[in-house]
Structures are given as structure tokens and as C-alpha cells.
Design a protein around this motif. Sequence first.
Motif, PDB file in Angstrom:
ATOM      1  N   CYS A  79       5.594 -40.619   7.689  1.00 35.52           N
ATOM      2  CA  CYS A  79       4.899 -40.542   8.977  1.00 35.52           C
ATOM      3  C   CYS A  79       4.714 -41.927   9.588  1.00 35.52           C
ATOM      4  O   CYS A  79       5.053 -42.148  10.750  1.00 35.52           O
ATOM      5  N   TYR A  80       4.196 -42.867   8.804  1.00 37.22           N
ATOM      6  CA  TYR A  80       3.958 -44.213   9.324  1.00 37.22           C
ATOM      7  C   TYR A  80       5.261 -44.944   9.631  1.00 37.22           C
ATOM      8  O   TYR A  80       5.326 -45.766  10.538  1.00 37.22           O
TER       9      TYR A  80
ATOM     10  N   SER B 252       5.307 -36.939   4.074  1.00 35.83           N
ATOM     11  CA  SER B 252       4.348 -37.804   3.385  1.00 35.83           C
ATOM     12  C   SER B 252       3.808 -38.826   4.367  1.00 35.83           C
ATOM     13  O   SER B 252       4.336 -38.993   5.476  1.00 35.83           O
ATOM     14  N   GLU B 253       2.767 -39.532   3.949  1.00 27.61           N
ATOM     15  CA  GLU B 253       2.207 -40.592   4.795  1.00 27.61           C
ATOM     16  C   GLU B 253       3.240 -41.694   5.038  1.00 27.61           C
ATOM     17  O   GLU B 253       3.314 -42.270   6.118  1.00 27.61           O
TER      18      GLU B 253
END
Length: 408
Positions: free
Chosen positions: A40-41, A36-37
Amino acid sequence: MSFSKWASVDLLSQEIFVQILSKLPAKSLVRFKCVSEFFCYLIVDHSFADLHRNWSLTLPSSRMSILISLPICVEDGRLRWHYTINYSEENQGILHANRLRYIDDDGNLFQKVYISSSVDGLICFCTYSRLGDAIAIHNLSTRKHISLPSSIPSVGRDSGSRMTAFGLLGFDSVSRRYKVLKSVHYTNRSYNRHVLVKHWVFTLGVDKSWREIHSSPAFHPCTCFNNHFYFRTSVHIDGIIYSLNSLNKGEIVTFDVRVENFSVTPPPPPATIPGLVEGPAGVDSGRSGLVEVDGRLAIVDLISDNLRYGMAIWILEELAWKKQYLIFIPIPMQEIHDFNKMILFVATNHVGEIAVLVRRNICLSILFYNFRRQSWRKFEICKLPLGSSMYPKLYPAMYFILDNIFVL
């Protein structure tokens, strides 16, 4: 650490995610970036990478591997093949090597390069060419790399000049950033004469170009062009890079990574041990090894009495050299007299052991010396090409690699 973009994820959940993920190996985290974002971040966040590094330092037995660099002779020039070895204190007798083909087969970046330094799993590659200053940084855990920009024009083949670019990695414990110290030594090819040395610094993840250091001693690190790599000729300890000076034999130059300045550490006195002579016949008996012992700088002397072979180790304590260890390497006596067929490379691992890489003809092994137990352990390494393909004037090297998620 805050991720306000994901308001649906409460702060408690964020903290739990961070703590759980920071304890996972880097290879797993790379895969999780696709979940998911949020993941990732989180994983590419600089503060998370620093937290993950700290955990890796506390779990060296499960987050440490060994990188072996072998010089190989091929038709179009010399190059090195690279192998990793998973190692822990539970290993018994035999270690299996796995070739890093993604490095060895990358002709655009990795061919005809060698490792100049390694810190926490980040590796600095320099080119064998003496016409340019190409330097690349590679993260062995994530398999990502970047080529650092050039800071000077390349030297023309017909110019009569040559230059040797060498990069040394360090970690700034205040900014929590990695930096590269680049030293470029210019020589006049016609007279093989020293001309000039320049130094630059590059902060990974911050700088877009090199920053030149104008105040420095007459210093250039030992490289593959002026050293046979029997030992590591530079070492990074707690934000300080120590390096043997090829322009002033025996001198140790220190570079403070945080404040970016140089100083000089006087060498220890020669090793004088009754009944022993320094260095076996046919081997450079000069002081040639820098390692870390219990968080302190140590320098290694080769010693031999024709029956035993070993190391005298000086320790730097409070700006004073103290010789604390005399260690004999358990090598069979009959092999001492045929030392020209044996090659050593000395380093230390993350638990403070001395590690000696020993090549005897077509056999390669690693011997670990534990200071507290005053005992040796020996491991044979399998699946390495140690026959006639080995380049005769270069030597195998060994690096201990820490699991690191740092994003280049």
C-alpha cells in the motif's frame, strides 16, 4: 526509494518489488494495495508513481486507451456520456466502446460537466455553469477524483455578471508534479462584454489553495462557450501548455508549468495551397486545432477542393513555423458535398499518429494517419448512442489516456 519502516524487507527485495510492480497496469496495482501495508505505501508513494508513469510512456501500445466524450441531450439540460476503448496496433477494423457508468451516473460531481484537458490519464473536468469556478481532477486508471477548492466567490444569478472557469493540466518535469492552470473570464451579462480575466495555479498533492498569477497577457482559453471543439484548442508538450486565445483570435499563448509564467507565440501565416480553398462550406474555416507532432507543437488548417477533404499542418521548429504536411482524409467523395452531417475531432496518440474522430450521421469511426508510413488505418466504433439523443450544438471529443497510478 527507501521504506525503512519494513526493516524485514531487505533493500534488494525492495528494489525487485519496485521494478516488478512498476511494470504492472494501474488496475492491478490498485488491487495490490490491499495485500499488505508495504504494498500500500509503495504504490501510493510519489516516486513510485513517477517510475510507473515513465514505464507507461515507453509502453504506449499496451498502456493506452481512448476516451470518447459524447454530448447527450436530456430533459433537465445537456451532459456528456463517456466511453473507453482499448486500442493497440493489433486491432483490426472494429473497436468496442465501454460506457463509464460510474462517471455518467455520479450526479454529485460529473453531471453537466465537460473535459477541459487531459494529461497522462489525469482528466480535468469543468462545469457548464457560468456562476462558479468548480474544477475536478479524475484519474481514469484508479477511478479516483478530487474536487479542487474554489478561489473566488460564486457569481449571483441576479448580479448581471457571469464567469467562465477553465482548467488546463500540465506536468512539471523538475518537481515531477502535476499542476492545474485555472483561468476565469468575467463578463457583463447585460452587455455581453469582456470585463476581467484572472489566473491561478494549483499543484496536485502539494497545494491546499490556489496561487494567483498576477502577470499575464489578456488571455482566456477557448471553452465550450466560445468554441465548437472541432479540434483540441490546447495541448501540453514537455512541460509547456499551448492554448488558443479566445480574446485574441489566432494568437497562441504558452504557459511554462515549471516557472509558472506566460508568453505569446505568433501564429503561422495562412495556408495557401494552389487549387484548394480553406475550409469546406458551412464549417468554420479558421485555424482551430493544436496537436503534438513528434514532440513539437503543430497547428491544423482545414482544407477542401470539393473533391477532397484534408488538413494542412504547420510545425513549430526552433520558434519558426514550417509547413511540412498536407494530408487528405480518406472520406468518400459523395460525403464531401454533405459535410454538414459530418463532424471531425483531431488529436494525436502516444506513438505520434494523427487520429481523426469522424461522425457521419449515426456512425462514428477513428482514422489513424502514420507519418512515417504515409498511410491510413480506419476503425469503426460499436455500441455508441449516436441517434436523436445527441446534443446538436456540441460535438464528440476524443482523448488518448495513458495508464497512471498517480494518487490524487
